[in-house]
Design a protein around this motif. Structure first.
Motif, PDB file in Angstrom:
ATOM      1  N   GLN A  44       0.816  -1.220   0.000  1.00 11.67           N
ATOM      2  CA  GLN A  44       0.000   0.000   0.000  1.00 11.67           C
ATOM      3  C   GLN A  44       0.849   1.269   0.000  1.00 11.67           C
ATOM      4  OE1 GLN A  44      -3.847  -0.620   2.525  1.00 11.67           O
ATOM      5  NE2 GLN A  44      -2.316  -1.976   3.444  1.00 11.67           N
ATOM      6  N   LYS A  66       0.924  -7.515  -9.154  1.00 10.82           N
ATOM      7  CA  LYS A  66       0.736  -6.468  -8.150  1.00 10.82           C
ATOM      8  C   LYS A  66       1.956  -6.393  -7.229  1.00 10.82           C
ATOM      9  CE  LYS A  66      -4.304  -7.006  -7.799  1.00 10.82           C
ATOM     10  NZ  LYS A  66      -5.435  -7.218  -6.853  1.00 10.82           N
ATOM     11  N   ASP A  98      -6.813 -10.077  -0.706  1.00  8.35           N
ATOM     12  CA  ASP A  98      -6.590  -8.720  -1.223  1.00  8.35           C
ATOM     13  C   ASP A  98      -7.004  -7.710  -0.149  1.00  8.35           C
ATOM     14  OD1 ASP A  98      -6.405  -6.328  -2.553  1.00  8.35           O
ATOM     15  OD2 ASP A  98      -7.472  -6.995  -4.349  1.00  8.35           O
ATOM     16  N   CYS A 122      -5.666  -4.505  -0.299  1.00  9.51           N
ATOM     17  CA  CYS A 122      -5.300  -3.208  -0.864  1.00  9.51           C
ATOM     18  C   CYS A 122      -6.491  -2.584  -1.593  1.00  9.51           C
ATOM     19  CB  CYS A 122      -4.140  -3.358  -1.837  1.00  9.51           C
ATOM     20  SG  CYS A 122      -2.637  -4.022  -1.106  1.00  9.51           S
ATOM     21  N   ALA A 123      -6.780  -1.328  -1.284  1.00  7.02           N
ATOM     22  CA  ALA A 123      -7.844  -0.597  -1.965  1.00  7.02           C
ATOM     23  C   ALA A 123      -7.401  -0.213  -3.368  1.00  7.02           C
ATOM     24  CB  ALA A 123      -8.222   0.637  -1.161  1.00  7.02           C
ATOM     25  N   GLN A 124      -8.343   0.311  -4.142  1.00  6.22           N
ATOM     26  CA  GLN A 124      -8.068   0.620  -5.545  1.00  6.22           C
ATOM     27  C   GLN A 124      -6.983   1.668  -5.731  1.00  6.22           C
ATOM     28  OE1 GLN A 124     -10.893   1.123  -3.912  1.00  6.22           O
ATOM     29  NE2 GLN A 124     -11.776   3.165  -4.345  1.00  6.22           N
ATOM     30  N   TYR A 125      -6.738   2.498  -4.718  1.00  3.11           N
ATOM     31  CA  TYR A 125      -5.686   3.509  -4.822  1.00  3.11           C
ATOM     32  C   TYR A 125      -4.302   2.861  -4.983  1.00  3.11           C
ATOM     33  CZ  TYR A 125      -9.423   6.245  -2.667  1.00  3.11           C
ATOM     34  OH  TYR A 125     -10.618   6.837  -2.374  1.00  3.11           O
ATOM     35  N   TYR A 126      -4.185   1.636  -4.513  1.00  2.86           N
ATOM     36  CA  TYR A 126      -2.872   0.988  -4.443  1.00  2.86           C
ATOM     37  C   TYR A 126      -2.664  -0.132  -5.454  1.00  2.86           C
ATOM     38  CZ  TYR A 126      -3.481   3.491  -0.075  1.00  2.86           C
ATOM     39  OH  TYR A 126      -3.747   4.468   0.855  1.00  2.86           O
ATOM     40  N   ASP A 127      -3.750  -0.816  -5.840  1.00  7.11           N
ATOM     41  CA  ASP A 127      -3.558  -1.928  -6.792  1.00  7.11           C
ATOM     42  C   ASP A 127      -4.592  -1.959  -7.912  1.00  7.11           C
ATOM     43  OD1 ASP A 127      -5.819  -2.828  -5.492  1.00  7.11           O
ATOM     44  OD2 ASP A 127      -4.990  -4.778  -4.928  1.00  7.11           O
ATOM     45  N   GLY A 128      -5.446  -0.930  -7.980  1.00 13.86           N
ATOM     46  CA  GLY A 128      -6.370  -0.822  -9.102  1.00 13.86           C
ATOM     47  C   GLY A 128      -7.692  -1.526  -8.937  1.00 13.86           C
ATOM     48  N   ASP A 129      -7.882  -2.302  -7.863  1.00  8.93           N
ATOM     49  CA  ASP A 129      -9.176  -2.948  -7.638  1.00  8.93           C
ATOM     50  C   ASP A 129      -9.521  -2.883  -6.154  1.00  8.93           C
ATOM     51  OD1 ASP A 129      -7.713  -5.034  -6.378  1.00  8.93           O
ATOM     52  OD2 ASP A 129      -7.546  -6.121  -8.258  1.00  8.93           O
ATOM     53  N   PRO A 130     -10.787  -3.122  -5.793  1.00 10.53           N
ATOM     54  CA  PRO A 130     -11.214  -2.956  -4.396  1.00 10.53           C
ATOM     55  C   PRO A 130     -10.630  -4.015  -3.470  1.00 10.53           C
ATOM     56  CG  PRO A 130     -13.090  -3.004  -5.911  1.00 10.53           C
ATOM     57  CD  PRO A 130     -11.907  -3.471  -6.676  1.00 10.53           C
TER      58      PRO A 130
END
Length: 426
Positions: A177, A209, A251, A253-261
């Motif tokens: 993140q 990722k 998963d 990591c939010a979308q800000y960090y890996d592109g998906d929720p």
């Protein structure tokens, strides 16, 4: 190199004979002029293939080794206080230490550990050769003149850790993140370059990722520790390491960090049996909050004036490992902040030793445990000599803090692998 070592050995032998078998004692109590460089002297002696003694709880955890003019000159050069004493007096000290009524022990140090620091060499800050934050371990290793090598993801994945005895984890976010710096710094050039750099490493190694890359890195570190290595981590590298292990295959990591929720069931899927130190923690579900989980003791209700932690007093003869790791000239250490400032006690596994705590605040600052054949220490906070060290702050000048008890705890961990191992009796 061989001729140099042979010349030094000759000097050592001649110096020893000339002084009629005497010993250099490096006191580590309040009489010492530079505690941090004293560790460097001890390491230098070991690196020259001469055994040394670590006198646990004797005058603050003093060091001793056979006298030579070369060693004496090195102490003078580095500004380290020392005493030259006859071997008869040193033997009397050892006899006094062996008294079962006294909480002291003499630990023989046999081999200088080979040290690695996990840190990126990439230039995150434009126009300079430094990162936007420094690292207490590399600062004190450099100041104490203890040699180290750097490794990062490529080297770890390439099984290079087997070449080292001791590994420090730089202030890394192993959850993928990017330190959760998005809200405050996502437009900053250094942040963009950091993300691009991490993504390039992931792609080069076949990962979709960064979080997947970091997960395999922490697993390689786990193999290193399990095989007998020593791992030391500070600040965000402590809790993010265990969070990554607990979230294996999940998963977070939010979308800000890996592109998906994030996986909506992420919390319930955590496996705490895989972690080193922490359990039953709650993930921080707000992706823009500068916090990973409930492990970090946040919010804290401790003022800067009251922010101290106390080192536990262990039995030197029965518990030499925690005794080595807590050697100091004071049992009270000034606190310091970081992305991970303190550990909530309710999340620390019962198998883990708390070495230092702020009892009124019910928080641990310094913990230690074992995994397989190896050991790990987690030390909360960023810089023991700077209470609130921020991104882009100048690095600490350790020549202004040569007696820092907080930095001494780092160096205790450096010398720990050099000790002739004794089985823990409790």
């Amino acid at each position: 190199m061989l001729l140099r070592k042979l010349s030094l050995l000759l000097v050592l032998l001649c110096g020893t004979v000339a002084l009629n078998a005497s010993t250099i004692l490096i006191p580590m109590d309040d009489k010492q002029t530079d505690h941090l460089k004293a560790y460097g002297i001890a390491y230098w002696v070991l690196d020259n293939q001469i055994d040394a003694w670590w006198l646990l709880n004797y005058r603050g955890g003093s060091f001793a080794f056979t006298h030579s003019r070369a060693f004496e000159r090195e102490c003078l050069t580095r500004g380290v206080k020392y005493e030259v004493i006859p071997d008869a007096k040193f033997n009397a000290i050892l006899e006094d230490i062996s008294n079962p009524e006294k909480n002291m022990d003499a630990m023989r140090l046999e081999k200088a550990p080979k040290v690695a620091v996990y840190t990126p060499e990439f230039n995150f800050r434009e126009g300079t050769k430094v990162q936007p934050w420094d690292d207490a371990v590399t600062l004190v290793l450099t100041y104490a003149e203890i040699p180290y090598e750097t490794v990062y993801d490529d080297e770890v994945l390439g099984d290079k850790l087997a070449e080292y005895d001791w590994l420090h984890l730089h202030h890394e976010d192993f959850t993928g993140q990017f330190g959760r710096f998005y809200r405050s710094f996502h437009t900053a050039p250094w942040y963009r370059r950091q993300v691009a750099y991490q993504e390039e490493i992931a792609e080069r190694n076949g990962y979709e990722k960064v979080s997947q890359l970091k997960l395999d890195v922490v697993k390689k570190v786990r193999e290193f520790v399990g095989g007998g290595g020593f791992m030391f981590a500070m600040c965000s590298a402590t809790d993010s390491y265990d969070i990554a292990l607990a979230a294996d295959g999940v998963d977070i990591c939010a979308q800000y960090y890996d592109g998906d929720p994030i996986d909506p069931q992420a919390q319930s899927k955590l496996d705490f049996s895989k972690t080193f130190a922490f359990e039953n923690f709650k993930l921080q579900r707000k992706p823009l909050e500068y916090e990973f989980s409930s492990i970090d003791h946040n919010p804290r209700r401790v003022s800067q004036k009251q922010d101290y932690f106390t080192l536990f007093d262990f039995s030197a003869k029965w518990d030499p490992v925690p005794t080595m790791l807590t050697q100091n000239h004071t049992r009270t250490v000034k606190g310091f902040m970081g992305q991970t400032t303190a550990f909530r006690k309710e999340h620390i596994k019962s198998s883990v030793l708390i070495l230092g705590e702020n009892k009124p605040a019910q928080e641990a600052r310094y913990i230690h445990g074992n995994y397989g054949e190896g050991f790990f220490s987690f030390y909360a906070g960023h810089d023991p000599a700077d209470y609130r060290h921020l991104v882009n702050d100048p690095e600490t000048d350790l020549s202004l803090h040569p007696m820092s008890p907080g930095y001494r705890l780092i160096l205790n961990n450096i010398l720990f692998p050099a000790a002739k191992k004794k089985k823990r009796k409790t």
